[in-house]
Design a protein around this motif. Structure first.
Motif, PDB file in Angstrom:
ATOM      1  N   VAL A   1      -8.184   6.766 -22.311  1.00 35.11           N
ATOM      2  CA  VAL A   1      -8.209   7.817 -21.237  1.00 35.11           C
ATOM      3  C   VAL A   1      -9.845   7.856 -21.147  1.00 35.11           C
ATOM      4  O   VAL A   1     -10.702   8.388 -22.187  1.00 35.11           O
ATOM      5  CB  VAL A   1      -7.672   9.241 -21.842  1.00 35.11           C
ATOM      6  CG1 VAL A   1      -8.096  10.282 -20.810  1.00 35.11           C
ATOM      7  CG2 VAL A   1      -6.062   8.851 -22.058  1.00 35.11           C
ATOM      8  N   LEU A   2     -10.249   8.006 -19.871  1.00 38.86           N
ATOM      9  CA  LEU A   2     -11.721   8.464 -19.644  1.00 38.86           C
ATOM     10  C   LEU A   2     -11.755   9.809 -19.087  1.00 38.86           C
ATOM     11  O   LEU A   2     -12.800  10.829 -19.674  1.00 38.86           O
ATOM     12  CB  LEU A   2     -12.276   7.877 -18.490  1.00 38.86           C
ATOM     13  CG  LEU A   2     -12.702   6.161 -18.633  1.00 38.86           C
ATOM     14  CD1 LEU A   2     -12.952   5.618 -17.349  1.00 38.86           C
ATOM     15  CD2 LEU A   2     -13.706   6.171 -19.686  1.00 38.86           C
ATOM     16  N   GLU A   3     -10.675  10.498 -18.575  1.00 32.90           N
ATOM     17  CA  GLU A   3     -10.598  11.792 -18.251  1.00 32.90           C
ATOM     18  C   GLU A   3      -9.301  12.184 -17.870  1.00 32.90           C
ATOM     19  O   GLU A   3      -8.553  11.316 -17.317  1.00 32.90           O
ATOM     20  CB  GLU A   3     -11.713  12.210 -17.160  1.00 32.90           C
ATOM     21  CG  GLU A   3     -11.107  11.451 -15.661  1.00 32.90           C
ATOM     22  CD  GLU A   3     -12.022  11.818 -14.418  1.00 32.90           C
ATOM     23  OE1 GLU A   3     -12.360  13.036 -14.358  1.00 32.90           O
ATOM     24  OE2 GLU A   3     -11.836  11.204 -13.295  1.00 32.90           O
TER      25      GLU A   3
ATOM     26  N   THR B   1     -23.136  11.226 -17.732  1.00 36.37           N
ATOM     27  CA  THR B   1     -24.148  10.110 -17.674  1.00 36.37           C
ATOM     28  C   THR B   1     -23.401   8.686 -18.713  1.00 36.37           C
ATOM     29  O   THR B   1     -23.376   9.014 -19.856  1.00 36.37           O
ATOM     30  CB  THR B   1     -25.264  10.610 -18.145  1.00 36.37           C
ATOM     31  OG1 THR B   1     -25.793  11.647 -17.170  1.00 36.37           O
ATOM     32  CG2 THR B   1     -26.475   9.505 -17.914  1.00 36.37           C
ATOM     33  N   VAL B   2     -23.647   7.738 -17.967  1.00 34.62           N
ATOM     34  CA  VAL B   2     -23.372   6.553 -18.701  1.00 34.62           C
ATOM     35  C   VAL B   2     -24.801   5.619 -18.599  1.00 34.62           C
ATOM     36  O   VAL B   2     -24.971   5.329 -17.548  1.00 34.62           O
ATOM     37  CB  VAL B   2     -22.002   5.555 -18.108  1.00 34.62           C
ATOM     38  CG1 VAL B   2     -21.836   4.476 -19.145  1.00 34.62           C
ATOM     39  CG2 VAL B   2     -21.131   6.492 -17.907  1.00 34.62           C
ATOM     40  N   THR B   3     -25.376   5.277 -20.067  1.00 31.55           N
ATOM     41  CA  THR B   3     -26.778   4.726 -19.822  1.00 31.55           C
ATOM     42  C   THR B   3     -26.837   3.870 -20.906  1.00 31.55           C
ATOM     43  O   THR B   3     -26.541   4.171 -22.101  1.00 31.55           O
ATOM     44  CB  THR B   3     -27.719   5.727 -19.471  1.00 31.55           C
ATOM     45  OG1 THR B   3     -28.886   5.182 -19.512  1.00 31.55           O
ATOM     46  CG2 THR B   3     -27.652   6.763 -20.781  1.00 31.55           C
TER      47      THR B   3
ATOM     48  N   ILE C   1     -20.930  13.732 -26.470  1.00 28.53           N
ATOM     49  CA  ILE C   1     -21.533  12.338 -26.911  1.00 28.53           C
ATOM     50  C   ILE C   1     -20.313  11.332 -27.165  1.00 28.53           C
ATOM     51  O   ILE C   1     -19.913  11.657 -28.314  1.00 28.53           O
ATOM     52  CB  ILE C   1     -22.756  12.460 -28.002  1.00 28.53           C
ATOM     53  CG1 ILE C   1     -23.897  13.517 -27.108  1.00 28.53           C
ATOM     54  CG2 ILE C   1     -23.418  11.015 -27.962  1.00 28.53           C
ATOM     55  CD1 ILE C   1     -24.878  14.160 -28.235  1.00 28.53           C
ATOM     56  N   GLU C   2     -20.405  10.352 -26.569  1.00 36.44           N
ATOM     57  CA  GLU C   2     -19.236   9.405 -26.934  1.00 36.44           C
ATOM     58  C   GLU C   2     -19.558   8.048 -26.620  1.00 36.44           C
ATOM     59  O   GLU C   2     -20.523   7.694 -25.992  1.00 36.44           O
ATOM     60  CB  GLU C   2     -17.901   9.859 -26.318  1.00 36.44           C
ATOM     61  CG  GLU C   2     -17.978   9.436 -24.954  1.00 36.44           C
ATOM     62  CD  GLU C   2     -16.578   9.831 -23.996  1.00 36.44           C
ATOM     63  OE1 GLU C   2     -15.899  10.867 -25.066  1.00 36.44           O
ATOM     64  OE2 GLU C   2     -16.145   9.224 -23.231  1.00 36.44           O
ATOM     65  N   GLU C   3     -18.954   6.896 -27.399  1.00 37.99           N
ATOM     66  CA  GLU C   3     -19.130   5.451 -27.208  1.00 37.99           C
ATOM     67  C   GLU C   3     -18.947   5.176 -25.619  1.00 37.99           C
ATOM     68  O   GLU C   3     -18.106   5.539 -25.113  1.00 37.99           O
ATOM     69  CB  GLU C   3     -18.327   4.509 -28.097  1.00 37.99           C
ATOM     70  CG  GLU C   3     -16.898   4.847 -27.846  1.00 37.99           C
ATOM     71  CD  GLU C   3     -15.969   3.953 -28.542  1.00 37.99           C
ATOM     72  OE1 GLU C   3     -16.286   2.878 -29.048  1.00 37.99           O
ATOM     73  OE2 GLU C   3     -14.834   4.232 -28.882  1.00 37.99           O
ATOM     74  N   CYS C   4     -19.509   3.990 -25.319  1.00 36.88           N
ATOM     75  CA  CYS C   4     -19.255   3.467 -23.899  1.00 36.88           C
ATOM     76  C   CYS C   4     -18.048   2.545 -24.051  1.00 36.88           C
ATOM     77  O   CYS C   4     -18.414   1.455 -24.921  1.00 36.88           O
ATOM     78  CB  CYS C   4     -20.702   2.875 -23.355  1.00 36.88           C
ATOM     79  SG  CYS C   4     -20.422   2.349 -21.812  1.00 36.88           S
ATOM     80  N   LEU C   5     -17.183   2.685 -23.352  1.00 41.50           N
ATOM     81  CA  LEU C   5     -16.002   1.596 -23.447  1.00 41.50           C
ATOM     82  C   LEU C   5     -16.068   0.805 -22.010  1.00 41.50           C
ATOM     83  O   LEU C   5     -16.840   1.292 -21.076  1.00 41.50           O
ATOM     84  CB  LEU C   5     -14.843   2.385 -23.238  1.00 41.50           C
ATOM     85  CG  LEU C   5     -14.269   3.430 -24.199  1.00 41.50           C
ATOM     86  CD1 LEU C   5     -13.142   4.205 -23.935  1.00 41.50           C
ATOM     87  CD2 LEU C   5     -14.113   2.830 -25.408  1.00 41.50           C
TER      88      LEU C   5
END
Ligand code: AMP
Ligand code: GLY
Length: 421
Positions: free
Chosen positions: A281-283, A154-156, A184-188
């Motif tokens: 890298v996102l995934e 979830t990106v919100t 839980i991570e920062e949104c790039l």
């Protein structure tokens, strides 16, 4: 040689289609396959999660190489079991496939080895995660650790939604044990690109880059799907970017996996975001991407079976992999209602007017005994076209897709449009 390809998506149809072009091939089997593989290979009706039955079948048929398409059998250890039975297999072991099956594993590895990724933390305890999340700046990203069929992220911009996502992962357990841990991570911010590489555990050779479209509707609206289209190459991806990502991400990942005692062989998929600070890298995925593969393989000039054998035998450093300079666009046609509820069993018609360089790769589609092809899933097929330019490929795919029909079908009209406008 006899090859067996595991899976039933358009990715696997594209793999079988490419493998069939190899001079080495005598027989190709697809397990379970689909309407597309039924036309060019032999389908075997076994579930791709029935590892014991697949190993038994591969032995019985004296298969020379098994190619694993989807992530679930990799995460279940099918490669380890085939290897134990003495059957050559293209794909990572269960331990190596953790790069995809555990986002905590991959995050720890990236942090330890300085591979660029979003700043963040993982949690095993719900209340600790909740208090960290509450003090996190927005937007924020909440991810389930394990496999969640592309739905675990979830990106919100809304703390309420972020807390809901955390709750459904760790408390309601909508993804089961995949939600034992949460990240839980920062949104790039930046453009996204998929760069896949062949690797034998030491050498890695990137493929051509591609972009995919995850949302169901044009302009990236609506819910996420398994992928609604893809194209290669993205114009924003500079000529030296591939080498840069090889040096900063792919090779360090492969080296780290080897040092970790979990050497990685097969295809390493890096999902990247091109931030102002460079690619991050996102995934990772432990396999070919879907729908990227449908836009990448039509550009491959080298015999794919030679590459796969070099991966399995550890001689990739001797390979020179060649690509053509074409552009390729793939548009996914889905069942009415997908990614929500949909009906199946509708006849698919493909007119004989399709242009040259246009290919239909089937996914959720089955071939009946009388030859008729019926819809059998959410994402039904990918229509791909190649051209000398992106505009030519894109015009061709949309000119031809109207010749492919089934009741209720829908597809995005804007695949690769950002490249030509
Ligand atoms: P993943 O399954 O980890 O690739 O996440 C699915 C999608 O969520 C990605 O393709 C991105 O669009 C988005 N995403 C994941 N992580 C982040 C992040 N840290 N910042 C921004 N977007 C992200
Ligand atoms: N296109 C994203 C994936 O294959 O997971």
């Amino acid at each position: 040689m006899k090859l067996l390809v595991l899976g039933n998506g358009a990715r696997e149809h594209a793999l079988v289609w490419k493998i069939k072009q190899s001079v080495r091939i005598k027989e190709i089997y697809a397990v379970p396959g689909n309407a597309g593989t039924a036309s060019i290979a032999r389908n075997i009706n076994l579930s791709s999660s029935d590892v014991d039955a697949i190993v038994k079948k591969a032995k019985e048929l004296a298969i020379d190489l098994v190619v694993v398409g989807p992530e679930a059998p990799l995460a279940a250890g099918i490669v380890d079991q085939l290897q134990a039975a003495g059957i050559p297999v293209f794909g990572p072991t269960k331990a190596a496939a953790q790069l995809e099956s555990s986002k905590v594993f991959s995050r720890e590895l990236m942090q330890k080895h300085g591979i660029p990724c979003a700043a963040g933390r993982y949690f095993t305890d719900y209340s600790e995660a909740k208090s960290f999340l509450k003090s996190h700046k927005l937007p924020v990203v909440v991810k389930a650790d394990g496999l969640a069929a592309g739905k675990g992220v979830t990106v919100t911009n809304s703390m309420e939604d972020a807390l809901k996502a955390l709750d459904s992962i760790m408390e309601t357990r909508v993804f089961g044990t995949a939600g034992d841990r949460v990240i839980i991570e920062e949104c790039l911010v930046g453009k996204e690109v998929s760069l896949l590489a062949f690797t034998d555990g030491e050498t890695a050779i990137p493929m051509v880059p591609a972009c995919d479209y995850k949302r169901v509707f044009d302009r990236d609206e609506g819910p996420n799907t398994g992928g609604m289209g893809s194209y290669s190459p993205p114009g924003f991806f500079g000529a030296d970017m591939s080498q840069h990502i090889l040096t900063t991400v792919i090779q360090p990942t492969i080296d780290a996996m080897r040092k970790n005692g979990t050497p990685y062989k097969g295809v390493l998929y890096t999902g990247l975001i091109m931030t102002a600070k460079g690619p991050m890298v996102l995934e990772y995925n432990a396999r070919f991407g879907d729908p990227e593969t449908q836009a990448i393989l039509p550009r491959l000039k080298t015999d794919i079976v030679d590459i796969m054998l070099a991966v399995v035998n550890g001689s990739l450093n001797k390979m020179n992999i060649q690509w053509n300079n074409d552009a390729c666009v793939g548009v996914v046609m889905a069942s009415g209602g997908y990614p929500g509820k949909y009906k199946t069993g509708f006849p698919i018609t493909v007119s004989n007017k399709l242009d040259k360089d246009v290919t239909v790769f089937y996914a959720g589609a089955k071939k009946m005994d009388d030859g008729q092809i019926l819809t059998d899933g959410g994402r039904v097929l990918t229509v791909t076209a190649t051209g000398k330019t992106m505009k030519e490929a894109r015009d061709k795919v949309y000119r031809n897709i109207v010749h492919v029909n089934f009741e209720g079908c829908h597809y995005r009209k804007d695949i690769a449009s950002r490249e030509v406008n």
